[in-house]
Design an enzyme around this catalytic site. Sequence first.
Site, mmCIF file in Angstrom:
data_model
loop_
_atom_site.group_PDB
_atom_site.id
_atom_site.type_symbol
_atom_site.label_atom_id
_atom_site.label_comp_id
_atom_site.label_asym_id
_atom_site.label_seq_id
_atom_site.Cartn_x
_atom_site.Cartn_y
_atom_site.Cartn_z
ATOM 1 N N SER A 297 0.813 -1.225 0.000
ATOM 2 C CA SER A 297 0.000 0.000 0.000
ATOM 3 C C SER A 297 0.841 1.267 0.000
ATOM 4 C CB SER A 297 -0.903 0.035 1.240
ATOM 5 O OG SER A 297 -1.724 -1.101 1.282
ATOM 6 N N CYS B 95 -10.248 -9.126 22.085
ATOM 7 C CA CYS B 95 -11.647 -8.680 21.995
ATOM 8 C C CYS B 95 -12.619 -9.600 22.734
ATOM 9 C CB CYS B 95 -12.063 -8.542 20.532
ATOM 10 S SG CYS B 95 -11.504 -9.895 19.496
ATOM 11 N N GLY C 54 -14.038 -10.046 13.431
ATOM 12 C CA GLY C 54 -12.918 -10.305 14.341
ATOM 13 C C GLY C 54 -11.755 -10.974 13.634
ATOM 14 N N HIS D 141 -19.238 -9.667 19.535
ATOM 15 C CA HIS D 141 -18.805 -10.908 20.180
ATOM 16 C C HIS D 141 -19.688 -11.151 21.407
ATOM 17 C CE1 HIS D 141 -15.527 -11.210 17.522
ATOM 18 N NE2 HIS D 141 -14.511 -11.006 18.325
HETATM 19 P P1 NAP Z 1 -6.459 -6.886 8.482
HETATM 20 O O1 NAP Z 1 -7.799 -6.390 8.103
HETATM 21 O O2 NAP Z 1 -5.895 -8.081 7.801
HETATM 22 O O3 NAP Z 1 -5.408 -5.640 8.304
HETATM 23 C C1 NAP Z 1 -4.021 -5.826 8.463
HETATM 24 C C2 NAP Z 1 -3.250 -4.521 8.312
HETATM 25 O O4 NAP Z 1 -1.841 -4.821 8.482
HETATM 26 C C3 NAP Z 1 -3.385 -3.861 6.940
HETATM 27 O O5 NAP Z 1 -3.311 -2.468 7.086
HETATM 28 C C4 NAP Z 1 -2.148 -4.372 6.202
HETATM 29 O O6 NAP Z 1 -1.713 -3.510 5.158
HETATM 30 C C5 NAP Z 1 -1.135 -4.368 7.318
HETATM 31 N N1 NAP Z 1 -0.023 -5.278 7.022
HETATM 32 C C6 NAP Z 1 -0.081 -6.579 6.662
HETATM 33 N N2 NAP Z 1 1.164 -7.052 6.447
HETATM 34 C C7 NAP Z 1 2.030 -6.027 6.670
HETATM 35 C C8 NAP Z 1 3.448 -5.882 6.601
HETATM 36 N N3 NAP Z 1 4.234 -6.886 6.252
HETATM 37 N N4 NAP Z 1 3.986 -4.686 6.922
HETATM 38 C C9 NAP Z 1 3.204 -3.646 7.277
HETATM 39 N N5 NAP Z 1 1.846 -3.719 7.355
HETATM 40 C C10 NAP Z 1 1.277 -4.899 7.052
HETATM 41 O O7 NAP Z 1 -6.376 -7.206 10.044
HETATM 42 P P2 NAP Z 1 -7.334 -6.618 11.222
HETATM 43 O O8 NAP Z 1 -8.518 -7.468 11.412
HETATM 44 O O9 NAP Z 1 -7.497 -5.164 11.043
HETATM 45 O O10 NAP Z 1 -6.418 -6.890 12.495
HETATM 46 C C11 NAP Z 1 -5.260 -6.125 12.765
HETATM 47 C C12 NAP Z 1 -4.672 -6.602 14.087
HETATM 48 O O11 NAP Z 1 -5.624 -6.381 15.122
HETATM 49 C C13 NAP Z 1 -4.361 -8.096 14.121
HETATM 50 O O12 NAP Z 1 -3.175 -8.284 14.875
HETATM 51 C C14 NAP Z 1 -5.562 -8.701 14.802
HETATM 52 O O13 NAP Z 1 -5.236 -9.900 15.461
HETATM 53 C C15 NAP Z 1 -5.910 -7.616 15.804
HETATM 54 N N6 NAP Z 1 -7.303 -7.554 16.267
HETATM 55 C C16 NAP Z 1 -8.352 -7.573 15.380
HETATM 56 C C17 NAP Z 1 -9.651 -7.466 15.876
HETATM 57 C C18 NAP Z 1 -10.848 -7.435 14.968
HETATM 58 O O14 NAP Z 1 -11.963 -7.379 15.509
HETATM 59 N N7 NAP Z 1 -10.693 -7.458 13.644
HETATM 60 C C19 NAP Z 1 -9.874 -7.336 17.240
HETATM 61 C C20 NAP Z 1 -8.788 -7.301 18.105
HETATM 62 C C21 NAP Z 1 -7.512 -7.409 17.608
HETATM 63 P P3 NAP Z 1 -2.131 -3.744 3.616
HETATM 64 O O15 NAP Z 1 -3.520 -3.252 3.478
HETATM 65 O O16 NAP Z 1 -1.155 -2.886 2.879
HETATM 66 O O17 NAP Z 1 -1.987 -5.196 3.343
#
Ligand code: NAP
Length: 356
Positions: A40, A156, A186, A249
């Site tokens: 990105s 969460c 999630g 959740h």
């Molecule tokens: P996601 O939708 O897959 O988003 C991941 C983000 O990380 C994107 O901005 C992605 O960028 C970036 N990324 C991936 N690989 C990377 C790299 N090598 N270097 C730099 N940036 C990178 O994940 P998400 O659901 O938002 O979750 C993010 C984190 O929060 C995770 O650790 C997850 O376990 C945690 N979490 C999520 C929730 C939930 O409800 N979703 C709740 C609590 C905690 P690109 O767009 O450029 O690929």
Amino acid sequence: MEKLQVGILGATGMVGQRFITLLNNHPWFEVAKVAASPRSAGKNYAEAVEGRWAMDEDVPSAAKDLVLSDASDIEAMQGVAFVFSALDMDKEDIKKLEEAYAAADIPVVSNNSAHRWTDDVPMIIPEINPEHTDLIDIQKKNRGWDKGFIAVKSNCSIQSYIPAIKPLMEYKPTKMLVTTMQAISGAGKTFESWPEMEDNVIPHIGGENTKSEKEPLKVLGTIEESGLKEYEGLTISAQCNRVAALDGHMADVAVAFESTPSKEDIVNAWKTFKTTAQELSLPSAPDPFLIYTEEEGRPSTKEDRDAENGMAVTLGNLREDTILDFRFTGLSHNTIRGAAGGAILLAELLKAKGYL
Ligand code: NAP
């Protein structure tokens, strides 16, 4: 008051998108910089999220033209007061990157699990353990960091049931059986990106059972001179399930106490629970934090997840249990209270206490 300029690491993901929408017009913070993966980097925000924007509202106009940097380029983030971290990368890489930001004098308020079990990193739910910010002083001393530090929010899933237990600590909960029903957002998914989840329940979320059993003991622990002491005397057994809900959740909980309260005692403790976050009038603090309902079939994901802008926890279905003492159902919004909203509230607490 001049707003603090903040950065978001992982700004394009599911949680990152929540940060962008929740911070739009925030009274204390303003998104100045955004970063994501090298895929990105160089794109503007609107372009980078095109085709995968998952929020109900449009991309805020203030964010559209921000140009993404590579999250590993710390220099590109210089100038912000702190960063929110919502990266999905290898845990060891996240750990190192968050430490590198802190060492470069940029505090990190993280949504990731990478540092949740690091001894000198506090894991904070502002209504439950606001005093754990004291661990930041120990952390800075341990690491020789000046302005930088790392603070994390919890997983969460636990935010749907630990808020219910906190006001009942005087009755000494000893055992809890928890079954969660967790939304697909999630996992960073929608029904478009995860069609197999339509009409489905999967009794597995990698690593989630252990997190749901262990994290509460850190959150309920105490900070001593030498560091954090985990809470002892409570055993939790958790089964976490992915269910066909988009957001929200839910947790079904059975709990035993050393000194069993009456149903009225429990309801009264929930209804009168006041927190530091409310006393400090933090902008994102819900009031009430706990909402108790006696309505049959509630809480339900669709009807209750958005309570108090998605920051409250709704409790109901309270009854005596045939094996342990009581059962209840708890519900919280996983990407608001459980992720971006919880991290923003944590940053507000850190600002109110002078850490930011
Ligand atoms: P996601 O939708 O897959 O988003 C991941 C983000 O990380 C994107 O901005 C992605 O960028 C970036 N990324 C991936 N690989 C990377 C790299 N090598 N270097 C730099 N940036 C990178 O994940 P998400 O659901 O938002 O979750 C993010 C984190 O929060 C995770 O650790 C997850 O376990 C945690 N979490 C999520 C929730 C939930 O409800 N979703 C709740 C609590 C905690 P690109 O767009 O450029 O690929």
